[in-house]
Design a protein around this motif. Sequence first.
Motif, PDB file in Angstrom:
ATOM      1  N   ARG A   1      33.392   5.648  16.129  1.00  0.00           N
ATOM      2  CA  ARG A   1      32.843   6.995  16.300  1.00  0.00           C
ATOM      3  C   ARG A   1      31.430   7.064  15.735  1.00  0.00           C
ATOM      4  NH1 ARG A   1      38.255   7.328  15.199  1.00  0.00           N
ATOM      5  NH2 ARG A   1      39.491   8.541  16.709  1.00  0.00           N
ATOM      6  N   PRO A   2      30.680   8.116  16.066  1.00  0.00           N
ATOM      7  CA  PRO A   2      29.292   8.230  15.579  1.00  0.00           C
ATOM      8  C   PRO A   2      29.156   8.078  14.064  1.00  0.00           C
ATOM      9  CG  PRO A   2      29.664   9.830  17.302  1.00  0.00           C
ATOM     10  CD  PRO A   2      31.002   9.196  17.034  1.00  0.00           C
ATOM     11  N   PHE A   3      30.123   8.600  13.283  1.00  0.00           N
ATOM     12  CA  PHE A   3      30.036   8.466  11.832  1.00  0.00           C
ATOM     13  C   PHE A   3      30.083   7.000  11.409  1.00  0.00           C
ATOM     14  CE2 PHE A   3      31.994   8.372   7.566  1.00  0.00           C
ATOM     15  CZ  PHE A   3      31.016   9.079   6.873  1.00  0.00           C
TER      16      PHE A   3
ATOM     17  N   ALA B   1      24.753   3.122  25.928  1.00  0.00           N
ATOM     18  CA  ALA B   1      25.085   1.765  26.372  1.00  0.00           C
ATOM     19  C   ALA B   1      26.525   1.432  25.991  1.00  0.00           C
ATOM     20  CB  ALA B   1      24.121   0.772  25.729  1.00  0.00           C
ATOM     21  N   PRO B   2      27.114   0.399  26.629  1.00  0.00           N
ATOM     22  CA  PRO B   2      28.437  -0.054  26.196  1.00  0.00           C
ATOM     23  C   PRO B   2      28.439  -0.291  24.690  1.00  0.00           C
ATOM     24  CG  PRO B   2      27.791  -1.172  28.209  1.00  0.00           C
ATOM     25  CD  PRO B   2      26.596  -0.388  27.759  1.00  0.00           C
ATOM     26  N   LYS B   3      29.574  -0.026  24.053  1.00  0.00           N
ATOM     27  CA  LYS B   3      29.632  -0.039  22.588  1.00  0.00           C
ATOM     28  C   LYS B   3      29.090  -1.326  21.983  1.00  0.00           C
ATOM     29  CE  LYS B   3      33.736   0.060  20.656  1.00  0.00           C
ATOM     30  NZ  LYS B   3      34.976   0.596  20.060  1.00  0.00           N
ATOM     31  N   ALA B   4      29.466  -2.457  22.542  1.00  0.00           N
ATOM     32  CA  ALA B   4      29.050  -3.735  21.965  1.00  0.00           C
ATOM     33  C   ALA B   4      27.535  -3.930  22.000  1.00  0.00           C
ATOM     34  CB  ALA B   4      29.726  -4.897  22.694  1.00  0.00           C
TER      35      ALA B   4
ATOM     36  N   ARG C   1      25.328  -1.319  21.580  1.00  0.00           N
ATOM     37  CA  ARG C   1      24.629  -0.331  20.768  1.00  0.00           C
ATOM     38  C   ARG C   1      23.884  -1.056  19.654  1.00  0.00           C
ATOM     39  NH1 ARG C   1      26.664   4.988  21.508  1.00  0.00           N
ATOM     40  NH2 ARG C   1      27.617   4.991  23.574  1.00  0.00           N
ATOM     41  N   GLU C   2      22.715  -0.561  19.310  1.00  0.00           N
ATOM     42  CA  GLU C   2      21.883  -1.279  18.350  1.00  0.00           C
ATOM     43  C   GLU C   2      22.079  -0.805  16.917  1.00  0.00           C
ATOM     44  OE1 GLU C   2      17.812  -1.189  19.620  1.00  0.00           O
ATOM     45  OE2 GLU C   2      18.144  -2.748  21.129  1.00  0.00           O
ATOM     46  N   LEU C   3      22.044  -1.765  16.014  1.00  0.00           N
ATOM     47  CA  LEU C   3      22.045  -1.530  14.579  1.00  0.00           C
ATOM     48  C   LEU C   3      20.844  -2.285  14.026  1.00  0.00           C
ATOM     49  CD1 LEU C   3      25.830  -2.143  13.795  1.00  0.00           C
ATOM     50  CD2 LEU C   3      24.658   0.068  13.848  1.00  0.00           C
ATOM     51  N   GLY C   4      19.840  -1.541  13.551  1.00  0.00           N
ATOM     52  CA  GLY C   4      18.637  -2.213  13.086  1.00  0.00           C
ATOM     53  C   GLY C   4      17.921  -2.947  14.193  1.00  0.00           C
ATOM     54  N   ASP C   5      17.879  -2.351  15.380  1.00  0.00           N
ATOM     55  CA  ASP C   5      17.199  -2.912  16.558  1.00  0.00           C
ATOM     56  C   ASP C   5      17.876  -4.163  17.101  1.00  0.00           C
ATOM     57  OD1 ASP C   5      15.206  -0.924  16.445  1.00  0.00           O
ATOM     58  OD2 ASP C   5      14.047  -2.091  14.992  1.00  0.00           O
ATOM     59  N   ILE C   6      19.086  -4.443  16.660  1.00  0.00           N
ATOM     60  CA  ILE C   6      19.833  -5.608  17.143  1.00  0.00           C
ATOM     61  C   ILE C   6      21.190  -5.134  17.641  1.00  0.00           C
ATOM     62  CG2 ILE C   6      20.914  -7.800  16.492  1.00  0.00           C
ATOM     63  CD1 ILE C   6      18.735  -8.137  14.397  1.00  0.00           C
ATOM     64  N   PRO C   7      21.593  -5.514  18.857  1.00  0.00           N
ATOM     65  CA  PRO C   7      22.888  -5.069  19.381  1.00  0.00           C
ATOM     66  C   PRO C   7      24.051  -5.474  18.478  1.00  0.00           C
ATOM     67  CG  PRO C   7      21.549  -5.967  21.139  1.00  0.00           C
ATOM     68  CD  PRO C   7      20.832  -6.287  19.860  1.00  0.00           C
ATOM     69  N   MET C   8      25.043  -4.618  18.414  1.00  0.00           N
ATOM     70  CA  MET C   8      26.212  -4.858  17.584  1.00  0.00           C
ATOM     71  C   MET C   8      26.864  -6.194  17.913  1.00  0.00           C
ATOM     72  SD  MET C   8      29.118  -2.000  16.623  1.00  0.00           S
ATOM     73  CE  MET C   8      28.629  -1.102  18.060  1.00  0.00           C
ATOM     74  N   LEU C   9      26.899  -6.550  19.188  1.00  0.00           N
ATOM     75  CA  LEU C   9      27.497  -7.810  19.603  1.00  0.00           C
ATOM     76  C   LEU C   9      26.795  -8.998  18.954  1.00  0.00           C
ATOM     77  CD1 LEU C   9      29.356  -9.539  21.404  1.00  0.00           C
ATOM     78  CD2 LEU C   9      27.646  -9.312  23.227  1.00  0.00           C
ATOM     79  N   VAL C  10      25.481  -8.953  18.859  1.00  0.00           N
ATOM     80  CA  VAL C  10      24.727 -10.047  18.248  1.00  0.00           C
ATOM     81  C   VAL C  10      25.085 -10.172  16.774  1.00  0.00           C
ATOM     82  CG1 VAL C  10      22.429 -10.907  17.668  1.00  0.00           C
ATOM     83  CG2 VAL C  10      22.854  -9.864  19.900  1.00  0.00           C
ATOM     84  N   HIS C  11      25.162  -9.036  16.075  1.00  0.00           N
ATOM     85  CA  HIS C  11      25.577  -9.061  14.672  1.00  0.00           C
ATOM     86  C   HIS C  11      26.953  -9.717  14.536  1.00  0.00           C
ATOM     87  CE1 HIS C  11      22.373  -6.731  12.810  1.00  0.00           C
ATOM     88  NE2 HIS C  11      22.495  -5.779  13.730  1.00  0.00           N
TER      89      HIS C  11
ATOM     90  N   ALA D   1      33.798  -5.939  26.901  1.00  0.00           N
ATOM     91  CA  ALA D   1      33.572  -5.343  28.217  1.00  0.00           C
ATOM     92  C   ALA D   1      33.827  -3.849  28.247  1.00  0.00           C
ATOM     93  CB  ALA D   1      34.467  -6.029  29.257  1.00  0.00           C
ATOM     94  N   GLY D   2      34.293  -3.277  27.118  1.00  0.00           N
ATOM     95  CA  GLY D   2      34.639  -1.858  27.099  1.00  0.00           C
ATOM     96  C   GLY D   2      33.427  -0.954  26.997  1.00  0.00           C
ATOM     97  N   ARG D   3      33.612   0.307  27.382  1.00  0.00           N
ATOM     98  CA  ARG D   3      32.526   1.273  27.330  1.00  0.00           C
ATOM     99  C   ARG D   3      32.394   1.921  25.958  1.00  0.00           C
ATOM    100  NH1 ARG D   3      28.559   1.120  30.596  1.00  0.00           N
ATOM    101  NH2 ARG D   3      28.101   3.201  29.793  1.00  0.00           N
ATOM    102  N   GLY D   4      33.500   2.046  25.225  1.00  0.00           N
ATOM    103  CA  GLY D   4      33.423   2.685  23.917  1.00  0.00           C
ATOM    104  C   GLY D   4      33.052   4.152  24.007  1.00  0.00           C
ATOM    105  N   GLU D   5      33.778   4.907  24.813  1.00  0.00           N
ATOM    106  CA  GLU D   5      33.402   6.301  25.086  1.00  0.00           C
ATOM    107  C   GLU D   5      33.516   7.203  23.860  1.00  0.00           C
ATOM    108  OE1 GLU D   5      35.721   7.460  28.407  1.00  0.00           O
ATOM    109  OE2 GLU D   5      34.669   6.158  29.818  1.00  0.00           O
ATOM    110  N   ARG D   6      34.367   6.854  22.883  1.00  0.00           N
ATOM    111  CA  ARG D   6      34.488   7.687  21.678  1.00  0.00           C
ATOM    112  C   ARG D   6      33.215   7.647  20.840  1.00  0.00           C
ATOM    113  NH1 ARG D   6      40.034   5.656  19.094  1.00  0.00           N
ATOM    114  NH2 ARG D   6      39.305   3.717  20.060  1.00  0.00           N
TER     115      ARG D   6
END
Length: 270
Positions: free
Chosen positions: A231-233, A32-35, A37-47, A22-27
């Motif tokens: 973080r972005p890195f 979008a909320p951090k969870a 954010r997409e990695l390879g067109d798939i949200p991190m939460l799904v991974h 439920a966090g925003r992940g502002e760092r």
Amino acid sequence: MASAPGWFEGTSLNTAVLVPAAGRGERLGPGAPKALRELGDIPMLVHAVRSLLAARGVTAVVVAAPPDGVAGVRDLLRAQLPAESPVWVVAGGATRQESVRFALAAVPADHDIVLVHDAARPFVPAHVVEAVIAAVADGADAVVPALPVVDTVKEVAAANGAETVVRTVDRSLLRAVQTPQGFRRAVLARAHAEADGFGAEGATDDAGMVERTGGTVVVVPGSEEAFKVTRPFDLLLARALLERRAERAAQARADEADGAAESTEIDVVR
């Protein structure tokens, strides 16, 4: 506390994994909320949820989503996961610990072991999840996966507007803790019930809450692939790991096809 390979086939214990998301992940920067954010067109939460469901022993996953995004997260997971996946979505809270409490309340009654996993650790290997479950099943109240600290660590103090080194910490005694962290359900429930007594909203993990209530926390080996995207890195690292996994999967498929072709050739010769 290692388990034999057949341990999961013989146990009757069920394991639920709580995923506070439920966090925003502002760092991580704007977006979008951090969870989500997409990695390879798939949200991190799904991974992350896919990684958890790949581990033996996991029979339920409860995601705590942003209160105004429960329906959207539920639809997302329904579309991205196999039908009948044992995944539930509940509204999270204002803090991580509140989200964990809400998710814990939704766990089916027949689940004896509860894990808590960061949605921002999308690629935790199945063997790490299984090692945590096995250690709890073997009798530990709480379990954390961790890696040895490889950097030199200094304790500092502020003086005259600058930081000065107080001492060099013995890193051989330090561990960098990851998730999922595992608990006997009653232990985690008690830690949260007593949270208000010691200000647990400031705790960075649930194992720390168990420590404060006098519980013992056991450590099992973690994995470099279970790093946290903060973080972005870290996003760059996650994308690189995703590409590497895709390459390995493609190579495995190619090897399997070559093996099948070779088998057919041998049959023809015979």
